[in-house]
Design a protein around this motif. Structure first.
Motif, PDB file in Angstrom:
ATOM      1  N   ASP A 228       0.409  -0.952   0.147  1.00 44.14           N
ATOM      2  CA  ASP A 228       0.085   0.114  -0.148  1.00 44.14           C
ATOM      3  C   ASP A 228       0.680   1.299   0.280  1.00 44.14           C
ATOM      4  O   ASP A 228       0.827   1.929  -0.409  1.00 44.14           O
ATOM      5  CB  ASP A 228      -0.924   0.075   1.159  1.00 44.14           C
ATOM      6  N   TYR A 229       2.051   1.237   0.793  1.00 40.52           N
ATOM      7  CA  TYR A 229       3.253   1.975   0.544  1.00 40.52           C
ATOM      8  C   TYR A 229       3.129   2.911  -0.660  1.00 40.52           C
ATOM      9  O   TYR A 229       3.682   3.598  -1.337  1.00 40.52           O
ATOM     10  CB  TYR A 229       3.877   1.949   1.754  1.00 40.52           C
ATOM     11  N   PHE A 230       4.076   1.728  -1.401  1.00 40.15           N
ATOM     12  CA  PHE A 230       4.450   1.777  -2.437  1.00 40.15           C
ATOM     13  C   PHE A 230       3.691   2.324  -3.768  1.00 40.15           C
ATOM     14  O   PHE A 230       3.715   2.804  -4.214  1.00 40.15           O
ATOM     15  CB  PHE A 230       5.172   0.313  -3.117  1.00 40.15           C
ATOM     16  N   ILE A 231       2.061   1.990  -3.912  1.00 46.57           N
ATOM     17  CA  ILE A 231       0.888   2.534  -4.211  1.00 46.57           C
ATOM     18  C   ILE A 231       0.968   3.614  -4.263  1.00 46.57           C
ATOM     19  O   ILE A 231       0.920   4.733  -4.906  1.00 46.57           O
ATOM     20  CB  ILE A 231      -0.294   1.625  -3.928  1.00 46.57           C
TER      21      ILE A 231
ATOM     22  N   PHE B 279      14.355   6.643  -5.028  1.00 44.13           N
ATOM     23  CA  PHE B 279      14.161   5.816  -4.222  1.00 44.13           C
ATOM     24  C   PHE B 279      13.294   5.395  -3.845  1.00 44.13           C
ATOM     25  O   PHE B 279      13.340   3.843  -3.590  1.00 44.13           O
ATOM     26  CB  PHE B 279      14.549   7.106  -2.998  1.00 44.13           C
ATOM     27  N   ILE B 280      12.113   5.400  -4.467  1.00 48.87           N
ATOM     28  CA  ILE B 280      11.024   4.167  -4.378  1.00 48.87           C
ATOM     29  C   ILE B 280      10.964   3.239  -5.519  1.00 48.87           C
ATOM     30  O   ILE B 280      11.123   1.711  -4.943  1.00 48.87           O
ATOM     31  CB  ILE B 280       9.697   4.766  -4.318  1.00 48.87           C
TER      32      ILE B 280
ATOM     33  N   ASP C 284      -3.341  -9.386  -6.107  1.00 48.12           N
ATOM     34  CA  ASP C 284      -3.834  -7.430  -6.510  1.00 48.12           C
ATOM     35  C   ASP C 284      -3.663  -7.028  -5.851  1.00 48.12           C
ATOM     36  O   ASP C 284      -3.372  -6.044  -7.050  1.00 48.12           O
ATOM     37  CB  ASP C 284      -5.417  -8.192  -5.114  1.00 48.12           C
ATOM     38  N   LYS C 285      -2.650  -6.832  -4.773  1.00 43.38           N
ATOM     39  CA  LYS C 285      -1.759  -5.394  -4.370  1.00 43.38           C
ATOM     40  C   LYS C 285      -0.965  -5.742  -5.229  1.00 43.38           C
ATOM     41  O   LYS C 285      -0.141  -4.327  -6.103  1.00 43.38           O
ATOM     42  CB  LYS C 285      -1.239  -5.466  -2.907  1.00 43.38           C
ATOM     43  N   ALA C 286      -0.099  -6.194  -5.767  1.00 44.65           N
ATOM     44  CA  ALA C 286       1.169  -6.123  -7.121  1.00 44.65           C
ATOM     45  C   ALA C 286       0.612  -6.182  -7.854  1.00 44.65           C
ATOM     46  O   ALA C 286       0.912  -5.095  -8.939  1.00 44.65           O
ATOM     47  CB  ALA C 286       1.749  -7.786  -6.584  1.00 44.65           C
ATOM     48  N   TRP C 287      -1.032  -6.632  -8.768  1.00 43.26           N
ATOM     49  CA  TRP C 287      -1.308  -5.993 -10.127  1.00 43.26           C
ATOM     50  C   TRP C 287      -1.480  -4.622 -10.311  1.00 43.26           C
ATOM     51  O   TRP C 287      -1.368  -3.996 -11.017  1.00 43.26           O
ATOM     52  CB  TRP C 287      -2.194  -7.321 -10.766  1.00 43.26           C
TER      53      TRP C 287
END
Length: 933
Positions: free
Chosen positions: A860-863, A874-875, A898-901
């Motif tokens: 969720d943080y990366f999204i 950096f991300i 699902d999060k990864a997609w």
């Protein structure tokens, strides 16, 4: 990834000096905001010297603020905050600085104002440090005594004394006289007061002239008194007897006195003429005179304790240190700091905006550093002091007359002179070499029958030629390397013997040395062939011209006429393309922006205006308290430099448009509304450098939130980098390679055997210890304790990592981003690996494992970060490391898939937009790399 870093590094380098710049809406302050003033060293307020350990510091006034210099090298160490009024008196004690302004006294601890004393009803003129108290005296004779220790509890004065003489002119404390001060007055009387009993103890005989200064000597009961009639009275206050009297050879008052304490019986005195006299007290005669010590009245003198060093300050904006180490006993100049003693006439940015060239009415040509104040200096005019001493004249009379116009070219700085100057009422032009900060050997003298003063000059883009224009209409070209004339420009079509009928008010050269443009006072503008010196074309403005400037990149010529209208001409098409009106008084200066899109102009009506050349309209108008006389915009367009009427400094204004994503058109509207702005101050944003730094560090969460709310605003279709060092995020990608490279090549060697009668054990550091069995047990316990400490430290770090991750979910992950950006690459790798699922056959159900919850939070943080396009490079590095460690659990869990997609789709969308921006750049680079020139 690498393309992103290369493309956006220039975009991210423009950082505002302080987040305070962005605290207010853009439209309230205009495009340019006050930043700070440079070139101010001191004013006509006496300085204060304090000692901290073995180092000495001097506090000086610079108008409404104060500055502190290190006496060892005269480096600026601290700038105080801005006060409402000009400082009238100063005193200092350790970290405390006391500044009197108006009816009040401000108390500073370092740069922080901690109190304001407000018991006076009239202007405070004198401050005296008296142990742990400060004595203040106003012009009506009221003396207050303030205790600055414990002033948080009580800021009221402890004692109030009304002096019988209501016109005090100086105050001092004689050594060894307990609770007593001596007060001098304008009527020549001298009184001894006991501040404890509030009584006058004795009134000395006094003198008929005003007492200007009074100082205690190393000898007990002896003081020196300086009077307005130029006399110095060395007086014994115990017996009220005069020991010796000295008289200045020059007219004027005695304004400063100081006794030497290094064993030499010397007394230094300064007067209104700027001369410093040194008197020998044993021989009772004049020992030496520093005739050109200062250009204005000497304000303060101070002999350092047990050193043959004298410090002086003057109203000519300078501090100087003199050392007595010559064989004849005369002092020589040791070090100094100075600025313009008269207002600058013209300025120009140099060295890619790091320096400013400034020419003033004080006949000085200076180079100011915008980055480091100690790099500012005056360009040498070759042995001025020696020539003045030999001819027995003042240095100001030997110097060249004030510069009225100059031009500079950076391309030939290392080869020969690269600056040419025109001087007031001078028929010669001078060249300067900025690499050596000295005037050049050649003097450019036009070959004309009737010499007239040179009024304008220009240097060609190649840096080889200088073109001069005179008041008689003569234009001549010179070679800068040799100083030889290379021909003159004559208008042959009208059978003239010169280029213009009247004064040549401006000259400009194009970017290819093809044409040269000149303008005459009567409104005629002519275009010449640079090489053949023949006139190609001309046109008439219709009224008298005042000034012209030329932008080499776009070929536009801006002219200012006496009808207060700015006209822009296309030098190639020979036609007027723009016309700007709005100023109501004489236009003093103009300059183009580096890209040619803006034209800035200043006027005696108190405004400077910004015109958009493309849109053909005014986009901003700013009104200042004092009219601008000259201006210059830095090549990066981030800082504007201005000079003002009767102001000795150079004022810097920061371009808010460089630091904000808000469109200037939206913020400023039509630009017809004039915004009133105060001039920049010496202390930036009414605060000091030290104060800003401590405020930022005092409460990090508030400052971070304030800065994120502004700096995190994104421009559409662009990304923002993290501004972290490249090695920090690159090492995340290559962490395995770094670990393999740092792996030890050889195994640890077995320690050497100890003698048979001494047992040996290896220590934690690898050294061999010869000890008993008890020491071996202690060593094993130490090893176990060290292991426990490391385990606890690791557990604490991981718990802190998870705490930031959980708590930041509700605050847009701002705190978590700041936390991981502060970690090293190896520490971040350890914390991510702590979330690995070691055993998949655990009794606990896989979906309920806490590691999966935190992995989901990280996704969720990366999204969130990718969607905001923050900390882009950096991300990307963190995502790569994260997928390398946790890729298998994400593949096996449907919820994580699902999060990864979602992350993949968002990443592809953002990168596609960024890659499109690079496409044109890649095509251009490919085309140029395959071309043959």
């Amino acid at each position: 990834m690498s393309h992103v870093c290369i493309y956006y590094i220039d975009f991210c380098k423009f950082q505002p000096p302080c987040p305070k710049f962005l605290d207010q809406p853009l439209f309230r302050m205009g495009i340019f905001e006050p930043f700070r003033a440079i070139g101010y060293i001191t004013t006509n307020v006496p300085f204060s010297v304090q000692h901290l350990g073995t180092e000495a510091f001097v506090t000086v006034s610079v108008g409404k603020a104060f500055q502190i210099y290190d006496c060892a090298k005269l480096n600026l160490v601290l700038v105080g905050s801005q006060l409402p009024k000009k400082i009238r008196a100063l005193a200092s004690y350790r970290d405390y600085t006391f500044a009197a302004y108006g009816h009040n006294i401000a108390v500073f601890k370092r740069a922080h104002q901690v109190a304001t004393w407000s018991s006076h009803n009239s202007k405070v003129n004198h401050l005296l440090l008296f142990g742990e108290h400060v004595l203040s005296v106003d012009i009506e004779g009221n003396m207050f005594i303030w205790a600055f220790k414990g002033m948080d509890q009580n800021i009221a004065p402890s004692v109030h004394i009304l002096l019988e003489n209501n016109r005090p002119s100086c105050i001092m404390h004689p050594d060894t006289y307990l609770n007593k001060v001596i007060v001098g007055s304008q009527d020549g009387s001298l009184q001894l007061w006991n501040i404890s009993t509030k009584k006058k103890l004795y009134e000395f005989k006094g003198w008929t002239s005003t007492i200007c200064c009074c100082i205690s000597s190393p000898a007990l009961d002896v003081v020196a008194v300086g009077c307005s009639d130029g006399k110095i009275h060395v007086h014994n206050i115990r017996y009220d007897e005069e020991i010796v009297t000295f008289t200045h050879s020059t007219r004027g008052s005695v304004t400063a006195l100081s006794f030497s304490t290094d064993g030499q019986p010397l007394l230094a005195s300064g007067g209104t003429s700027g001369v410093i006299s040194v008197w020998n007290l044993e021989k009772r005669k004049l020992q030496s005179v520093i005739r050109d010590a200062h250009d204005c009245s000497v304000v303060s003198l101070h002999f350092f304790a047990n050193e043959p060093v004298l410090m002086s300050s003057s109203a000519d904006n300078s501090i100087k240190m003199w050392i007595f180490d010559t064989s004849d006993g005369d002092p020589r100049l040791l070090r100094f700091r100075s600025g313009h003693s008269a207002p600058p006439l013209c300025i120009r940015y140099y060295a890619n905006g790091r320096h400013i060239l400034s020419a003033g009415q004080d006949r000085a040509f200076r180079l100011f550093s915008v980055v480091q104040d100690q790099q500012s200096r005056e360009l040498s005019q070759r042995h001025v002091s020696k020539r003045a001493k030999k001819l027995r004249r003042k240095e100001t009379e030997i110097k060249l007359k004030p510069v009225i116009a100059f031009d500079v070219a950076e391309i030939r700085e290392r080869d020969w002179c690269n600056v040419v100057t025109c001087h007031m009422d001078t028929s010669q032009a001078y060249v300067w070499r900025l690499q050596n900060f000295v005037i050049g050997e050649h003097i450019l003298t036009p070959r004309v029958e009737n010499p007239t003063p040179i009024k304008s000059c220009a240097i060609s883009v190649c840096g080889n030629f200088a073109v001069l224009g005179t008041a008689g209409g003569w234009i001549e070209r010179f070679n800068l390397q040799s100083g030889i004339s290379r021909g003159s420009y004559i208008d042959k079509f009208v059978r003239k013997t010169c280029a213009h009928d009247g004064e040549v008010i401006g000259i400009a050269c194009d970017s290819t040395n093809t044409i040269m443009i000149s303008a005459g006072f009567h409104g005629d503008v002519k275009v010449w062939d640079f090489k053949t010196r023949e006139m190609k074309s001309r046109w008439e403005i219709g009224c008298s011209l005042v000034k012209i400037i030329y932008h080499r990149s776009n070929g536009l010529l801006a002219t200012v006429a006496d009808d207060l209208v700015i006209r822009l001409f296309d030098a190639v098409a020979l036609r007027m393309v723009r016309k700007f009106e709005g100023h109501t008084d004489r236009i003093t200066d103009m300059c183009f922006s580096e890209d040619g899109k803006w034209l800035l102009s200043s006027s005696m009506d108190g405004t400077f205006r910004i015109w958009n050349v493309i849109l053909a309209k005014q986009i901003d108008a700013i009104s200042v308290d004092v009219s601008i006389t000259a201006l210059s915009l830095s090549p990066n367009m981030d800082v504007l430099a201005t000079t003002h009427v009767d102001q000795n400094g150079v004022y810097l204004w920061v371009n808010r448009a460089m630091f904000s994503s808000t469109s200037s058109n939206v913020s400023h509207g039509s630009g017809k509304e004039i915004v009133s702005v105060k001039q920049p101050s010496v202390s930036f944003a009414e605060d000091s450098i030290d104060n800003n730094f401590e405020k930022v560090n005092a409460n990090p969460p508030q400052d971070e939130d304030a800065s994120h709310s502004i700096l995190d605003q994104q421009i559409s279709d662009l990304v923002t980098l993290s501004l972290l060092p490249r090695s920090q995020w690159q090492s995340l990608i290559n962490l395995d390679i770094i670990k393999a490279r740092n792996k030890p090549i050889e195994p640890p060697k077995k320690p050497e055997k100890a003698p048979f009668f001494l047992p040996s054990i290896p220590s934690l550091s690898g050294e061999i210890l010869f000890n008993s069995r008890q020491s071996a047990d202690e060593e094993m316990d130490a090893q176990a304790g060290e292991t426990d400490k490391k385990r606890k430290k690791t557990d604490n770090t991981v718990s802190q990592f998870l705490h930031f991750l959980q708590s930041s979910e509700e605050n847009n992950f701002a705190a978590f981003t700041n936390y991981i950006k502060g970690l090293s690459s190896s520490a971040l790798d350890v914390e991510l690996r702590m979330l690995q699922i070691i055993d998949d056959h655990d009794e606990l159900e896989t979906e309920k494992r806490p590691e999966l919850y935190f992995i989901e939070l990280l996704l969720d943080y990366f999204i969130h970060e990718i969607s905001c396009r923050n900390n882009f490079e950096f991300i990307q590095a963190v995502i790569r490391l994260f997928l390398k460690i946790h890729g298998e659990p994400i593949r096996c869990q449907s919820g994580l898939q699902d999060k990864a997609w979602k992350l993949l789709e968002l990443q592809s969308t953002v990168w596609q937009k960024v890659d499109t921006l690079f496409q044109s750049t890649r095509c251009m680079v490919t085309f140029l790399s395959n071309s043959q020139f």
